[in-house]
Write a protein that holds these residues in place. Structure first.
Motif, PDB file in Angstrom:
ATOM      1  N   CYS A 141       0.902  -1.145  -0.065  1.00 18.61           N
ATOM      2  CA  CYS A 141       0.049  -0.069   0.094  1.00 18.61           C
ATOM      3  C   CYS A 141       0.791   1.342   0.053  1.00 18.61           C
ATOM      4  O   CYS A 141       1.682   1.457   1.105  1.00 18.61           O
ATOM      5  CB  CYS A 141      -1.012   0.054   1.169  1.00 18.61           C
ATOM      6  N   GLU A 142       0.923   2.088  -1.147  1.00 17.67           N
ATOM      7  CA  GLU A 142       1.960   3.177  -1.218  1.00 17.67           C
ATOM      8  C   GLU A 142       1.228   4.469  -0.417  1.00 17.67           C
ATOM      9  O   GLU A 142       1.907   5.055   0.045  1.00 17.67           O
ATOM     10  CB  GLU A 142       1.858   3.622  -2.737  1.00 17.67           C
ATOM     11  N   GLU A 143      -0.088   4.465  -0.153  1.00 19.27           N
ATOM     12  CA  GLU A 143      -0.568   5.315   0.757  1.00 19.27           C
ATOM     13  C   GLU A 143      -0.219   5.229   2.123  1.00 19.27           C
ATOM     14  O   GLU A 143       0.038   6.174   2.556  1.00 19.27           O
ATOM     15  CB  GLU A 143      -2.215   5.282   0.618  1.00 19.27           C
ATOM     16  N   ASP A 144      -0.130   4.094   2.683  1.00 22.40           N
ATOM     17  CA  ASP A 144       0.438   3.857   3.964  1.00 22.40           C
ATOM     18  C   ASP A 144       1.949   3.444   3.703  1.00 22.40           C
ATOM     19  O   ASP A 144       2.330   3.368   5.304  1.00 22.40           O
ATOM     20  CB  ASP A 144      -0.422   2.751   4.728  1.00 22.40           C
ATOM     21  N   ASN A 145       2.686   3.350   2.980  1.00 22.04           N
ATOM     22  CA  ASN A 145       4.026   3.075   3.053  1.00 22.04           C
ATOM     23  C   ASN A 145       4.188   1.528   3.492  1.00 22.04           C
ATOM     24  O   ASN A 145       5.169   1.351   4.769  1.00 22.04           O
ATOM     25  CB  ASN A 145       4.958   4.233   3.574  1.00 22.04           C
ATOM     26  N   THR A 146       3.470   0.562   3.091  1.00 20.58           N
ATOM     27  CA  THR A 146       3.620  -0.803   3.618  1.00 20.58           C
ATOM     28  C   THR A 146       3.718  -1.682   2.541  1.00 20.58           C
ATOM     29  O   THR A 146       3.167  -1.466   1.370  1.00 20.58           O
ATOM     30  CB  THR A 146       2.462  -1.016   4.606  1.00 20.58           C
ATOM     31  N   ILE A 147       4.479  -2.919   3.054  1.00 21.19           N
ATOM     32  CA  ILE A 147       4.605  -3.868   2.030  1.00 21.19           C
ATOM     33  C   ILE A 147       4.546  -5.188   2.886  1.00 21.19           C
ATOM     34  O   ILE A 147       5.060  -5.108   4.037  1.00 21.19           O
ATOM     35  CB  ILE A 147       6.305  -3.854   1.321  1.00 21.19           C
ATOM     36  N   LEU A 148       3.875  -6.021   2.239  1.00 22.02           N
ATOM     37  CA  LEU A 148       3.723  -7.420   2.942  1.00 22.02           C
ATOM     38  C   LEU A 148       4.261  -8.525   2.282  1.00 22.02           C
ATOM     39  O   LEU A 148       4.331  -8.464   1.060  1.00 22.02           O
ATOM     40  CB  LEU A 148       2.143  -7.757   3.174  1.00 22.02           C
ATOM     41  N   THR A 149       5.214  -9.200   2.849  1.00 24.88           N
ATOM     42  CA  THR A 149       6.152 -10.341   2.161  1.00 24.88           C
ATOM     43  C   THR A 149       5.853 -11.693   2.859  1.00 24.88           C
ATOM     44  O   THR A 149       5.332 -11.662   4.016  1.00 24.88           O
ATOM     45  CB  THR A 149       7.425  -9.960   2.029  1.00 24.88           C
ATOM     46  N   GLU A 150       6.241 -12.681   2.394  1.00 23.77           N
ATOM     47  CA  GLU A 150       6.267 -14.025   3.021  1.00 23.77           C
ATOM     48  C   GLU A 150       7.148 -13.839   4.248  1.00 23.77           C
ATOM     49  O   GLU A 150       8.569 -13.362   4.139  1.00 23.77           O
ATOM     50  CB  GLU A 150       6.782 -15.044   2.125  1.00 23.77           C
ATOM     51  N   TYR A 151       6.795 -14.565   5.341  1.00 23.84           N
ATOM     52  CA  TYR A 151       7.755 -14.450   6.683  1.00 23.84           C
ATOM     53  C   TYR A 151       8.549 -15.798   6.636  1.00 23.84           C
ATOM     54  O   TYR A 151       8.033 -16.894   6.541  1.00 23.84           O
ATOM     55  CB  TYR A 151       6.885 -14.508   7.607  1.00 23.84           C
ATOM     56  N   HIS A 152       9.976 -15.742   6.909  1.00 15.64           N
ATOM     57  CA  HIS A 152      10.733 -16.715   6.929  1.00 15.64           C
ATOM     58  C   HIS A 152      11.442 -16.771   8.567  1.00 15.64           C
ATOM     59  O   HIS A 152      12.228 -15.694   8.783  1.00 15.64           O
ATOM     60  CB  HIS A 152      12.014 -16.604   5.771  1.00 15.64           C
ATOM     61  N   PRO A 153      10.865 -17.758   9.371  1.00 14.84           N
ATOM     62  CA  PRO A 153      11.296 -17.732  10.691  1.00 14.84           C
ATOM     63  C   PRO A 153      13.097 -17.549  11.028  1.00 14.84           C
ATOM     64  O   PRO A 153      13.486 -17.272  12.022  1.00 14.84           O
ATOM     65  CB  PRO A 153      10.582 -18.687  11.327  1.00 14.84           C
ATOM     66  N   LEU A 154      13.537 -18.522   9.992  1.00 16.25           N
ATOM     67  CA  LEU A 154      15.055 -18.505  10.190  1.00 16.25           C
ATOM     68  C   LEU A 154      15.886 -17.279  10.149  1.00 16.25           C
ATOM     69  O   LEU A 154      16.885 -17.103  10.483  1.00 16.25           O
ATOM     70  CB  LEU A 154      15.759 -19.638   9.483  1.00 16.25           C
ATOM     71  N   GLY A 155      15.275 -16.083   9.618  1.00 13.43           N
ATOM     72  CA  GLY A 155      15.858 -14.787   9.590  1.00 13.43           C
ATOM     73  C   GLY A 155      16.903 -14.536   8.477  1.00 13.43           C
ATOM     74  O   GLY A 155      16.902 -15.533   7.463  1.00 13.43           O
ATOM     75  N   ALA A 156      17.516 -13.630   8.681  1.00 18.19           N
ATOM     76  CA  ALA A 156      18.536 -13.257   7.838  1.00 18.19           C
ATOM     77  C   ALA A 156      19.665 -14.164   7.728  1.00 18.19           C
ATOM     78  O   ALA A 156      19.983 -14.992   8.698  1.00 18.19           O
ATOM     79  CB  ALA A 156      18.977 -11.807   8.136  1.00 18.19           C
ATOM     80  N   LEU A 157      20.455 -14.037   6.660  1.00 21.17           N
ATOM     81  CA  LEU A 157      21.562 -15.101   6.263  1.00 21.17           C
ATOM     82  C   LEU A 157      22.834 -15.014   7.338  1.00 21.17           C
ATOM     83  O   LEU A 157      23.522 -15.896   7.543  1.00 21.17           O
ATOM     84  CB  LEU A 157      22.094 -15.023   4.890  1.00 21.17           C
ATOM     85  N   ASN A 158      22.927 -13.926   8.097  1.00 22.00           N
ATOM     86  CA  ASN A 158      23.983 -13.577   8.947  1.00 22.00           C
ATOM     87  C   ASN A 158      23.526 -14.242  10.211  1.00 22.00           C
ATOM     88  O   ASN A 158      24.563 -14.409  11.120  1.00 22.00           O
ATOM     89  CB  ASN A 158      24.246 -12.199   9.456  1.00 22.00           C
ATOM     90  N   ASN A 159      22.576 -15.057  10.395  1.00 18.90           N
ATOM     91  CA  ASN A 159      22.102 -15.831  11.646  1.00 18.90           C
ATOM     92  C   ASN A 159      22.421 -17.364  11.424  1.00 18.90           C
ATOM     93  O   ASN A 159      22.053 -18.204  11.923  1.00 18.90           O
ATOM     94  CB  ASN A 159      20.668 -15.680  11.886  1.00 18.90           C
ATOM     95  N   LEU A 160      23.154 -17.543   9.957  1.00 18.38           N
ATOM     96  CA  LEU A 160      23.291 -18.975   9.691  1.00 18.38           C
ATOM     97  C   LEU A 160      24.155 -19.928  10.533  1.00 18.38           C
ATOM     98  O   LEU A 160      23.636 -20.891  10.968  1.00 18.38           O
ATOM     99  CB  LEU A 160      24.147 -19.076   8.171  1.00 18.38           C
ATOM    100  N   GLU A 161      24.987 -19.221  11.151  1.00 20.63           N
ATOM    101  CA  GLU A 161      25.896 -20.205  12.216  1.00 20.63           C
ATOM    102  C   GLU A 161      25.137 -20.499  13.383  1.00 20.63           C
ATOM    103  O   GLU A 161      24.969 -21.743  14.082  1.00 20.63           O
ATOM    104  CB  GLU A 161      27.330 -19.515  12.541  1.00 20.63           C
ATOM    105  N   GLU A 162      24.429 -19.583  14.045  1.00 19.13           N
ATOM    106  CA  GLU A 162      23.523 -19.816  15.171  1.00 19.13           C
ATOM    107  C   GLU A 162      22.350 -20.773  14.840  1.00 19.13           C
ATOM    108  O   GLU A 162      21.971 -21.587  15.552  1.00 19.13           O
ATOM    109  CB  GLU A 162      22.879 -18.453  15.434  1.00 19.13           C
ATOM    110  N   THR A 163      21.890 -20.660  13.633  1.00 19.61           N
ATOM    111  CA  THR A 163      21.021 -21.598  12.954  1.00 19.61           C
ATOM    112  C   THR A 163      21.479 -23.219  13.014  1.00 19.61           C
ATOM    113  O   THR A 163      20.956 -24.033  13.504  1.00 19.61           O
ATOM    114  CB  THR A 163      20.216 -21.259  11.934  1.00 19.61           C
ATOM    115  N   LEU A 164      22.574 -23.229  12.417  1.00 13.61           N
ATOM    116  CA  LEU A 164      23.014 -24.584  12.228  1.00 13.61           C
ATOM    117  C   LEU A 164      23.698 -25.234  13.311  1.00 13.61           C
ATOM    118  O   LEU A 164      24.068 -26.392  13.614  1.00 13.61           O
ATOM    119  CB  LEU A 164      23.979 -24.489  11.128  1.00 13.61           C
TER     120      LEU A 164
END
Length: 350
Positions: A141-164
Protein backbone atom coordinates in the motif's frame (compact mmCIF):
# COMPACT_ATOMS: atom_id res chain seq x y z
CA UNK A 1 1.53 -99.00 12.98
CA UNK A 2 3.41 -96.39 10.90
CA UNK A 3 2.19 -92.88 11.38
CA UNK A 4 1.57 -90.72 8.33
CA UNK A 5 2.11 -86.97 8.21
CA UNK A 6 -0.95 -85.20 9.54
CA UNK A 7 -1.41 -83.19 6.31
CA UNK A 8 -1.51 -86.41 4.29
CA UNK A 9 1.30 -85.31 1.92
CA UNK A 10 4.18 -87.60 1.06
CA UNK A 11 7.39 -85.98 -0.25
CA UNK A 12 10.96 -85.08 0.55
CA UNK A 13 11.54 -83.72 4.02
CA UNK A 14 11.29 -79.90 4.43
CA UNK A 15 14.69 -78.18 4.39
CA UNK A 16 15.24 -75.05 6.40
CA UNK A 17 17.20 -72.17 4.86
CA UNK A 18 20.62 -72.02 6.50
CA UNK A 19 21.01 -68.95 8.73
CA UNK A 20 24.01 -67.76 6.72
CA UNK A 21 21.89 -67.55 3.56
CA UNK A 22 19.26 -65.49 5.39
CA UNK A 23 22.00 -63.18 6.64
CA UNK A 24 23.38 -62.72 3.12
CA UNK A 25 19.90 -61.96 1.76
CA UNK A 26 19.37 -59.37 4.52
CA UNK A 27 22.72 -57.74 3.76
CA UNK A 28 21.90 -57.60 0.04
CA UNK A 29 18.58 -55.93 0.83
CA UNK A 30 20.32 -53.41 3.10
CA UNK A 31 22.86 -52.61 0.38
CA UNK A 32 20.08 -52.05 -2.13
CA UNK A 33 18.38 -49.64 0.24
CA UNK A 34 21.67 -47.83 0.84
CA UNK A 35 22.15 -47.37 -2.91
CA UNK A 36 18.69 -45.85 -3.16
CA UNK A 37 19.39 -43.51 -0.23
CA UNK A 38 22.82 -42.29 -1.29
CA UNK A 39 21.55 -39.38 -3.37
CA UNK A 40 19.23 -38.36 -0.60
CA UNK A 41 22.07 -38.55 1.93
CA UNK A 42 24.61 -36.49 0.02
CA UNK A 43 22.24 -33.75 -1.14
CA UNK A 44 18.92 -34.06 0.63
CA UNK A 45 16.08 -32.99 -1.63
CA UNK A 46 14.59 -29.74 -0.45
CA UNK A 47 10.98 -29.26 0.25
CA UNK A 48 9.44 -27.94 -2.92
CA UNK A 49 9.76 -24.18 -2.69
CA UNK A 50 6.84 -22.34 -4.21
CA UNK A 51 8.05 -20.23 -7.09
CA UNK A 52 6.07 -16.98 -7.32
CA UNK A 53 6.79 -17.12 -11.05
CA UNK A 54 4.26 -19.94 -11.31
CA UNK A 55 1.58 -17.34 -10.64
CA UNK A 56 0.66 -14.56 -13.09
CA UNK A 57 2.18 -11.16 -12.40
CA UNK A 58 0.27 -9.50 -9.58
CA UNK A 59 -0.54 -12.81 -7.86
CA UNK A 60 1.22 -14.91 -5.22
CA UNK A 61 1.20 -18.34 -3.66
CA UNK A 62 3.03 -19.44 -0.53
CA UNK A 63 3.21 -22.33 1.92
CA UNK A 64 0.38 -24.80 1.43
CA UNK A 65 -1.74 -22.50 -0.75
CA UNK A 66 -3.03 -24.39 -3.76
CA UNK A 67 -4.23 -21.42 -5.77
CA UNK A 68 -2.68 -18.09 -6.64
CA UNK A 69 -4.12 -15.06 -4.86
CA UNK A 70 -3.98 -11.42 -6.05
CA UNK A 71 -1.59 -9.09 -4.22
CA UNK A 72 -3.39 -7.65 -1.22
CA UNK A 73 -4.73 -4.12 -1.62
CA UNK A 74 -4.56 -1.21 0.83
CA UNK A 75 -8.00 -2.07 2.18
CA UNK A 76 -7.10 -5.73 2.66
CA UNK A 77 -3.83 -4.86 4.36
CA UNK A 78 -5.64 -2.53 6.75
CA UNK A 79 -8.44 -4.95 7.64
CA UNK A 80 -7.03 -8.47 7.25
CA UNK A 81 -3.42 -8.13 8.49
CA UNK A 82 -2.73 -8.07 12.23
CA UNK A 83 0.60 -6.61 13.30
CA UNK A 84 2.26 -8.59 16.13
CA UNK A 85 5.80 -7.48 17.02
CA UNK A 86 8.85 -5.81 15.52
CA UNK A 87 11.46 -8.28 14.31
CA UNK A 88 13.94 -6.05 12.48
CA UNK A 89 14.83 -2.56 11.34
CA UNK A 90 17.00 -1.06 8.64
CA UNK A 91 17.64 2.45 7.38
CA UNK A 92 14.56 2.41 5.14
CA UNK A 93 12.10 -0.06 6.71
CA UNK A 94 10.94 -1.43 10.04
CA UNK A 95 9.85 -5.06 9.79
CA UNK A 96 7.08 -6.55 11.92
CA UNK A 97 5.89 -10.09 12.36
CA UNK A 98 2.22 -10.07 11.40
CA UNK A 99 -0.64 -12.47 10.74
CA UNK A 100 -2.88 -12.87 7.71
CA UNK A 101 -5.53 -15.59 7.61
CA UNK A 102 -3.71 -17.54 10.37
CA UNK A 103 -0.44 -17.36 8.41
CA UNK A 104 2.68 -15.62 9.69
CA UNK A 105 3.79 -12.82 7.33
CA UNK A 106 6.30 -9.96 7.35
CA UNK A 107 4.95 -6.40 7.34
CA UNK A 108 7.42 -3.65 6.41
CA UNK A 109 6.81 0.01 7.18
CA UNK A 110 8.74 3.06 5.98
CA UNK A 111 10.94 4.51 8.73
CA UNK A 112 11.07 8.11 7.46
CA UNK A 113 9.35 10.04 4.69
CA UNK A 114 12.78 11.35 3.67
CA UNK A 115 13.57 7.82 2.47
CA UNK A 116 10.33 7.26 0.58
CA UNK A 117 12.08 7.25 -2.80
CA UNK A 118 14.30 4.37 -1.66
CA UNK A 119 11.25 2.59 -0.24
CA UNK A 120 9.33 2.92 -3.51
CA UNK A 121 12.38 1.83 -5.52
CA UNK A 122 12.61 -1.31 -3.39
CA UNK A 123 8.89 -1.96 -3.89
CA UNK A 124 9.23 -1.55 -7.65
CA UNK A 125 12.15 -3.98 -7.70
CA UNK A 126 10.20 -6.43 -5.58
CA UNK A 127 7.23 -6.29 -7.95
CA UNK A 128 9.37 -6.62 -11.08
CA UNK A 129 11.74 -9.36 -9.91
CA UNK A 130 9.32 -11.88 -8.39
CA UNK A 131 10.93 -15.29 -8.85
CA UNK A 132 12.37 -18.17 -6.85
CA UNK A 133 15.37 -15.91 -6.09
CA UNK A 134 13.38 -13.13 -4.38
CA UNK A 135 11.16 -13.08 -1.30
CA UNK A 136 7.49 -13.48 -2.20
CA UNK A 137 5.48 -10.26 -2.35
CA UNK A 138 1.98 -10.63 -0.85
CA UNK A 139 0.72 -7.07 -1.13
CA UNK A 140 1.54 -3.39 -0.67
CA UNK A 141 0.00 0.00 0.00
CA UNK A 142 1.82 3.08 -1.22
CA UNK A 143 -0.61 5.34 0.64
CA UNK A 144 0.38 3.77 3.97
CA UNK A 145 3.99 3.05 2.98
CA UNK A 146 3.62 -0.67 3.77
CA UNK A 147 4.79 -3.85 2.06
CA UNK A 148 3.70 -7.39 2.96
CA UNK A 149 5.99 -10.33 2.18
CA UNK A 150 6.35 -13.98 3.10
CA UNK A 151 7.78 -14.56 6.58
CA UNK A 152 10.88 -16.74 6.98
CA UNK A 153 11.38 -17.61 10.67
CA UNK A 154 15.07 -18.53 10.29
CA UNK A 155 15.76 -14.87 9.56
CA UNK A 156 18.63 -13.18 7.79
CA UNK A 157 21.59 -15.06 6.41
CA UNK A 158 23.98 -13.61 8.98
CA UNK A 159 22.23 -15.86 11.54
CA UNK A 160 23.35 -18.97 9.65
CA UNK A 161 25.93 -20.20 12.16
CA UNK A 162 23.59 -19.77 15.12
CA UNK A 163 20.89 -21.68 13.24
CA UNK A 164 23.11 -24.57 12.16
CA UNK A 165 24.51 -24.90 15.68
CA UNK A 166 21.04 -25.86 16.93
CA UNK A 167 20.73 -29.61 17.51
CA UNK A 168 17.68 -29.97 15.26
CA UNK A 169 19.65 -28.66 12.28
CA UNK A 170 22.82 -30.72 12.75
CA UNK A 171 21.80 -33.02 9.89
CA UNK A 172 22.09 -30.13 7.42
CA UNK A 173 25.29 -28.68 8.87
CA UNK A 174 27.41 -30.41 6.22
CA UNK A 175 29.67 -29.24 3.41
CA UNK A 176 27.07 -30.50 0.90
CA UNK A 177 24.29 -28.28 2.20
CA UNK A 178 26.60 -25.34 2.79
CA UNK A 179 27.95 -25.55 -0.76
CA UNK A 180 24.37 -25.66 -2.01
CA UNK A 181 23.74 -22.40 -0.13
CA UNK A 182 26.75 -20.89 -1.91
CA UNK A 183 25.26 -22.08 -5.21
CA UNK A 184 22.00 -20.35 -4.27
CA UNK A 185 23.83 -17.12 -3.49
CA UNK A 186 25.74 -17.05 -6.78
CA UNK A 187 22.53 -17.96 -8.60
CA UNK A 188 20.87 -14.85 -7.13
CA UNK A 189 23.79 -12.65 -8.23
CA UNK A 190 23.59 -14.17 -11.71
CA UNK A 191 19.85 -13.49 -11.79
CA UNK A 192 20.41 -9.84 -10.87
CA UNK A 193 23.06 -9.47 -13.56
CA UNK A 194 20.64 -10.91 -16.14
CA UNK A 195 17.35 -9.69 -14.69
CA UNK A 196 14.22 -8.79 -16.69
CA UNK A 197 15.14 -5.13 -16.01
CA UNK A 198 18.75 -5.43 -17.17
CA UNK A 199 22.04 -5.66 -15.27
CA UNK A 200 21.42 -4.82 -11.62
CA UNK A 201 24.16 -4.31 -9.03
CA UNK A 202 23.84 -5.33 -5.37
CA UNK A 203 24.89 -2.04 -3.78
CA UNK A 204 23.92 -2.75 -0.15
CA UNK A 205 27.14 -4.71 0.31
CA UNK A 206 29.81 -2.50 1.85
CA UNK A 207 30.87 -5.21 4.31
CA UNK A 208 30.12 -8.88 4.98
CA UNK A 209 27.47 -8.44 7.74
CA UNK A 210 25.64 -5.83 5.65
CA UNK A 211 25.70 -8.11 2.62
CA UNK A 212 24.41 -11.14 4.53
CA UNK A 213 21.58 -9.09 6.04
CA UNK A 214 20.09 -8.58 2.56
CA UNK A 215 19.22 -12.29 2.25
CA UNK A 216 16.89 -14.64 4.10
CA UNK A 217 17.36 -18.30 4.95
CA UNK A 218 14.19 -20.24 4.14
CA UNK A 219 12.82 -23.19 6.09
CA UNK A 220 13.94 -25.58 3.36
CA UNK A 221 17.48 -24.14 3.61
CA UNK A 222 17.65 -22.12 0.45
CA UNK A 223 18.41 -18.40 0.10
CA UNK A 224 16.17 -15.61 -1.17
CA UNK A 225 16.98 -11.94 -1.68
CA UNK A 226 14.96 -9.81 0.72
CA UNK A 227 16.21 -6.21 0.51
CA UNK A 228 15.99 -4.64 -2.94
CA UNK A 229 16.24 -0.96 -1.99
CA UNK A 230 19.65 -0.42 -3.64
CA UNK A 231 19.80 -2.15 -7.03
CA UNK A 232 21.06 0.41 -9.57
CA UNK A 233 21.13 -0.44 -13.25
CA UNK A 234 24.20 -0.78 -15.48
CA UNK A 235 23.66 0.02 -19.14
CA UNK A 236 26.84 -0.34 -21.18
CA UNK A 237 25.26 0.78 -24.45
CA UNK A 238 24.37 4.11 -22.82
CA UNK A 239 27.68 4.23 -20.89
CA UNK A 240 25.63 4.23 -17.68
CA UNK A 241 27.46 2.82 -14.68
CA UNK A 242 26.86 2.96 -10.94
CA UNK A 243 28.19 4.28 -7.66
CA UNK A 244 27.07 2.67 -4.42
CA UNK A 245 26.19 5.56 -2.16
CA UNK A 246 27.81 8.96 -1.80
CA UNK A 247 30.31 8.21 0.95
CA UNK A 248 33.89 7.03 0.82
CA UNK A 249 34.20 3.25 1.21
CA UNK A 250 37.03 1.46 3.00
CA UNK A 251 38.30 -2.06 3.57
CA UNK A 252 39.17 -5.19 1.65
CA UNK A 253 35.62 -6.46 1.28
CA UNK A 254 34.60 -3.88 -1.31
CA UNK A 255 36.13 -4.09 -4.79
CA UNK A 256 39.26 -1.99 -5.51
CA UNK A 257 37.36 0.23 -7.95
CA UNK A 258 34.99 1.21 -5.12
CA UNK A 259 37.85 2.79 -3.16
CA UNK A 260 38.89 6.43 -3.47
CA UNK A 261 41.63 6.34 -6.13
CA UNK A 262 43.37 9.66 -5.49
CA UNK A 263 45.16 8.98 -2.22
CA UNK A 264 44.90 10.43 1.28
CA UNK A 265 46.27 13.83 0.28
CA UNK A 266 43.17 14.58 -1.75
CA UNK A 267 39.90 14.72 0.24
CA UNK A 268 37.06 12.47 -0.96
CA UNK A 269 34.55 14.15 -3.23
CA UNK A 270 31.64 12.17 -4.63
CA UNK A 271 31.61 14.07 -7.95
CA UNK A 272 35.19 12.96 -8.61
CA UNK A 273 34.63 9.32 -7.66
CA UNK A 274 34.67 7.09 -10.79
CA UNK A 275 31.68 4.83 -11.41
CA UNK A 276 31.86 1.06 -11.92
CA UNK A 277 29.83 -1.95 -13.02
CA UNK A 278 28.46 -5.29 -11.78
CA UNK A 279 31.94 -6.80 -11.42
CA UNK A 280 32.02 -5.36 -7.89
CA UNK A 281 29.59 -8.16 -6.98
CA UNK A 282 32.00 -10.75 -8.39
CA UNK A 283 34.84 -9.50 -6.16
CA UNK A 284 32.75 -10.20 -3.05
CA UNK A 285 31.62 -13.74 -3.94
CA UNK A 286 34.65 -15.58 -2.44
CA UNK A 287 34.18 -13.86 0.94
CA UNK A 288 30.46 -14.57 1.09
CA UNK A 289 30.99 -18.18 -0.01
CA UNK A 290 33.70 -18.70 2.58
CA UNK A 291 31.26 -17.63 5.28
CA UNK A 292 28.59 -19.96 3.90
CA UNK A 293 30.99 -22.93 3.77
CA UNK A 294 31.97 -22.44 7.39
CA UNK A 295 34.44 -24.80 9.02
CA UNK A 296 32.67 -28.15 8.98
CA UNK A 297 34.34 -31.38 7.87
CA UNK A 298 34.92 -31.23 4.11
CA UNK A 299 34.64 -27.46 3.74
CA UNK A 300 38.40 -27.06 3.18
CA UNK A 301 38.16 -29.65 0.41
CA UNK A 302 35.49 -27.52 -1.25
CA UNK A 303 37.64 -24.39 -0.88
CA UNK A 304 40.53 -26.21 -2.58
CA UNK A 305 38.37 -27.02 -5.62
CA UNK A 306 37.08 -23.43 -5.78
CA UNK A 307 40.51 -21.85 -5.38
CA UNK A 308 41.10 -21.02 -9.05
CA UNK A 309 37.69 -19.45 -9.71
CA UNK A 310 37.92 -17.45 -6.47
CA UNK A 311 41.39 -16.25 -7.42
CA UNK A 312 39.96 -15.02 -10.72
CA UNK A 313 37.17 -13.22 -8.83
CA UNK A 314 39.83 -11.22 -6.96
CA UNK A 315 41.50 -9.86 -10.09
CA UNK A 316 42.40 -6.20 -9.66
CA UNK A 317 41.12 -5.63 -13.20
CA UNK A 318 37.30 -5.84 -13.24
CA UNK A 319 37.12 -6.98 -16.88
CA UNK A 320 39.30 -10.00 -16.06
CA UNK A 321 36.90 -11.30 -13.41
CA UNK A 322 34.56 -14.13 -14.44
CA UNK A 323 30.84 -13.59 -14.87
CA UNK A 324 28.37 -14.78 -12.27
CA UNK A 325 27.22 -17.46 -14.72
CA UNK A 326 30.81 -18.71 -15.07
CA UNK A 327 31.10 -18.96 -11.29
CA UNK A 328 27.72 -20.65 -10.98
CA UNK A 329 28.76 -23.23 -13.57
CA UNK A 330 32.00 -23.92 -11.68
CA UNK A 331 30.21 -24.23 -8.33
CA UNK A 332 27.73 -26.70 -9.80
CA UNK A 333 30.50 -28.78 -11.37
CA UNK A 334 32.39 -28.92 -8.06
CA UNK A 335 29.23 -29.90 -6.20
CA UNK A 336 28.51 -32.71 -8.68
CA UNK A 337 32.14 -33.88 -8.76
CA UNK A 338 32.52 -34.11 -4.99
CA UNK A 339 29.11 -35.69 -4.55
CA UNK A 340 29.80 -38.33 -7.21
CA UNK A 341 33.24 -39.04 -5.75
CA UNK A 342 31.86 -39.60 -2.27
CA UNK A 343 29.01 -41.73 -3.58
CA UNK A 344 31.48 -43.87 -5.50
CA UNK A 345 33.70 -44.31 -2.45
CA UNK A 346 30.73 -45.24 -0.29
CA UNK A 347 29.50 -47.82 -2.80
CA UNK A 348 32.93 -49.41 -2.95
CA UNK A 349 32.79 -49.86 0.81
CA UNK A 350 29.46 -51.70 0.65
Amino acid sequence: MEKRPQDGRIGPPHREVPPVVGLLLAMALMNALLYLCLDRFFISPRLSAVDPGHCPHGYFRMGQMRNCSPWLSCEELRTEVRQLKRVGEGAVKRVFLAEWKERKVALSRLTSLELKDDFLHGLQMLKSLQSQHVVTLLGYCEEDNTILTEYHPLGALNNLEETLNLSKYQNVNTWQHRLQLAVDYVNIISYLHHSPLGTLVMCDSSDLPKTLSQYLLTSNFSIVLNDLDALPLVNRSSRMFVKCGHRELHGDFVAPEQLWPYGEDMPFHDDLMPSYDEKIDIWKIPDVSSFLLGHVEGSDMVRFHLFDIHKACKSQTPAERPTARDILDTYQKVLNLLRDTMMSQTREML
